[in-house]
Structure formats: C-alpha cells, structure tokens
Design an enzyme around this catalytic site. Structure first.
Site, PDB file in Angstrom:
ATOM      1  CD  GLU A  19      59.929  53.962  55.677  1.00  0.00           C
ATOM      2  OE1 GLU A  19      61.142  53.581  56.075  1.00  0.00           O
ATOM      3  OE2 GLU A  19      59.384  53.759  56.838  1.00  0.00           O
ATOM      4  CG  ASN A  49      52.935  53.445  53.487  1.00  0.00           C
ATOM      5  OD1 ASN A  49      52.319  54.040  53.948  1.00  0.00           O
ATOM      6  ND2 ASN A  49      53.640  52.548  54.743  1.00  0.00           N
ATOM      7  CG  ASP A  80      53.295  54.481  66.386  1.00  0.00           C
ATOM      8  OD1 ASP A  80      53.456  55.781  65.549  1.00  0.00           O
ATOM      9  OD2 ASP A  80      53.727  53.927  66.198  1.00  0.00           O
TER      10      ASP A  80
END
Ligand code: XIL
Length: 350
Positions: free
Chosen positions: A160, A201, A268
């Site tokens: 991030e 990521n 998710d």
C-alpha cells in the site's frame, strides 16, 4: 491445454451453474474442493489464516488444509507481531503456520515487510534519524526474509505505498528515506533470499486507474534499473455496492507484458447487510471476475481469499454495517461465491 484462454467463453455458464449449484462432480479423490479444481490451472488457490482460529477451531483447520494449496498469515508476519521490541524477534506463530503449510503440501505467501499499519510503537513513536531508520528497515527485512528463506515463496515486500490518485503515500519511510526506500526494500529482500518472488501489493489497483498506472510506471522503472521485483499483487477487497473493475483483465495483461507475475492476494467481496440472494449472486460474480482475469493471464500465479469464512472475517469490524464478505458462511456452509470459484476453475480446463 487450451484451458486459460477459454475461460471467458464459459463465464455465463459458470455463473448459471453457481446459481443453480448443479455443478457436476469431478471424479477422483477429494474432487469436491477448490484445491482439486485449481490443480493444473497454474493458479494457486490460497487463504489468509487467522492463527487463533487455526489453533482452536478444528473445522476451520480442516478447511484450510483441504480447500487451499497456499496460505498467507493474516497478521502474524506483520512487523508488530515479529519484532515487538527493537531487535527482539518472535517467530512462534508465523513458524506454526509455515509448519502447518509444509505438513499439508501448501506454499506460503509472506505478508508483509514494509507497511504503514500494524507497526510496533517503538518504531513509530521513537524519533529516529533517517540514517537510523534506514538501518532499522534493512535489519528488519533481512532478518525476516532470512528466517523464512526457502519456506516462503513470495513476499509482499511493500504494501500500500501509493494513494488512490497515484501519488506516493505519506509514511515514515517516504518522509525519512525518500522514494528510493522501495527499491532498497526489494534489494535487501533479494539479498536475503534470492529465490523468493518479490511483490508490490495494494488495494484499489485491480482495474486500470491512477493507482495501477503508478504501479505500472514504477514496475517498469524498477525493472529497467535491475531492481529485483517479480510480482504485482492486487488485494481484491471489493464490495457489491461499488460494482467491479471492468478493466481488471486489461490491467493484469499489461503487467504480464512487463514480464512480472501477478496475483490476487486478499480477495473478499463485502456487502451492506443484511444478506439477500441478489447480493450473494453479485458477490459470486465479483469473486469469479477476478479469478477469470487471473486464469486468462499468462503469469497470474495465485488467487488468495482474505479469510474463507464469515466466522473470522475482518470486514464487520472495519466497515460498519457490512459483512458476509467470504465464500463460506459463519456456519461454514459454502455460498454461491464458493461454487462460482470452483466452477470457474473447472470450466477453465476445457
Ligand atoms: C487486516 C487483518 O485482516 C485484520 O485482522 C487486522 O486487524 C488488520 O489487517 N490490507 C492488508 C491486510 O494488506 O494486511 C489487512 O489485514 C487488510 C487490508
């Protein structure tokens, strides 16, 4: 094997099958699992693992072992967990996961070496000089990667580091060390384990947008400078209320073309509660869309869900009024999302 290319052609069928859940069973031992459906696809199917659940919940343990062939520590490899005091490392929980994975024939994704969250207070509260911080970061990365050398096959080296608008995130690392900390982190990790695949990521970087453009430019730049960077991770935290990134395949494909691997690392698909059948179908579509993009890409090597059951999902605690974000209910029943993932893998074989 025609496999990957034909996925899109069978999307409609996959989703229809998910709805009616009349998927034909495949022959063979343990065929009724994501893990067996994924076999031969070139894509590992993974889950984040909550170590207290793994210790206390036998049903949870069974599903981790049988449904997945890759695991990620949901928390126990983060800085606050492994180096709670400066220079004192605690590998106990992380080692338990690595041992569990080995016993079950699974690979381990390492998450994460450099982040702005879940850092120990000694690191964020003490006033270190830039030179000291650089030394601290180097020691941390080298010590952690060395500890897991040969046992963790991919690392989320930096997590991030961009804002959604494509500017670098303001963190202690950027402030003290400047943007070069990213290349340094990859170099240090590579020195500690030359065989591990090293990843960027982030979230909201699945489709083509300002953030993924920034990652694309960074990847290109680092590769041209010979920095050992091997992969682009897309977390994949989606929500049915936002719709899904239509350009995800285009995005994955442009990283493919740079010669780096790609992976969906924390998928998710949450929803505003209460659950209903329409939201569950939309969720199945979201899970399947990312998997299709992965199967269609040449170098997309893994797809990890961020927890497989609502029983332990992080979502309700963080996003108020939202939940039901995983492929299994709290009672460990498989949802349409589970069937969609399995069918997408199975259909990619044809
Ligand atoms: C989350 C965990 O799931 C929670 O248990 C924890 O309290 C906070 O972190 N992006 C990441 C993950 O990279 O590490 C985060 O995991 C979810 C968002």
């Amino acid at each position: 094997m025609a496999t990957r290319r034909n996925v899109l052609a069978v999307v409609a069928l996959a989703l229809a099958t998910a709805v009616s859940s009349t998927a034909p069973a495949v022959a063979g031992a343990n065929s009724d699992s994501l893990r067996s459906a994924a076999r031969g696809s070139g894509v590992r199917i993974g889950t984040a693992v909550d170590m207290s659940a793994l210790a206390s919940d036998a049903d949870y343990r069974t599903i981790v072992a049988t449904e997945f062939d890759s695991v990620t520590a949901e928390n126990v490899m983060k800085w606050e967990a492994v180096e709670p005091e400066q220079g004192r490392y605690d590998w106990a929980a992380a080692d338990r996961l690595v041992d569990f994975a080995r016993a079950n024939g699974q690979v381990v994704r390492g998450h994460t070496l450099v982040w702005h969250n879940q850092n120990p207070s000694w690191l964020t509260e003490d006033a270190f000089t830039p030179a000291q911080l650089r030394q601290i970061l180097r020691n941390h990365i080298k010590t952690q990667v060395r500890h897991f050398k040969g046992r963790v096959y991919q690392w989320d080296v930096v997590n991030e580091v961009y804002n959604d608008d494509g500017t670098l995130r303001d963190t202690i690392w950027l402030r003290a060390l400047g943007p070069g900390y990213i290349a340094d982190a990859f170099r240090w990790a590579h020195e500690a384990d030359p065989k591990a695949k090293l990843y960027l990521n982030d979230y909201n970087n699945e489709g083509v947008n300002a953030k993924s453009d920034a990652y694309y430019a960074l990847t290109k730049q680092l590769r041209s400078q010979g920095v050992p960077i091997h992969g682009y991770g897309m977390q994949g935290h989606l929500g049915v209320q936002y719709g899904f990134p239509g350009s995800v395949f285009d995005n994955v494909r442009r990283f493919d073309a740079l010669g780096v691997q790609t992976a969906f690392t924390e998928v998710d698909v949450r929803m505003i509660l209460p659950v209903d059948a329409t939201k569950e179908q939309a969720q199945a579509y979201g899970f399947s869309t990312l998997l299709q993009a992965c199967l269609l890409a040449r170098h997309c090597v893994s797809y990890t869900v961020w927890g497989f059951t609502d029983r332990y999902s992080w979502v309700p605690g963080v996003f108020e009024g939202q939940g039901s974000a995983t492929p299994y209910t709290e009672d460990l029943q498989r949802k349409p999302a589970y069937q969609a993932l399995r069918n997408t893998f199975l259909l990619a074989r044809h």
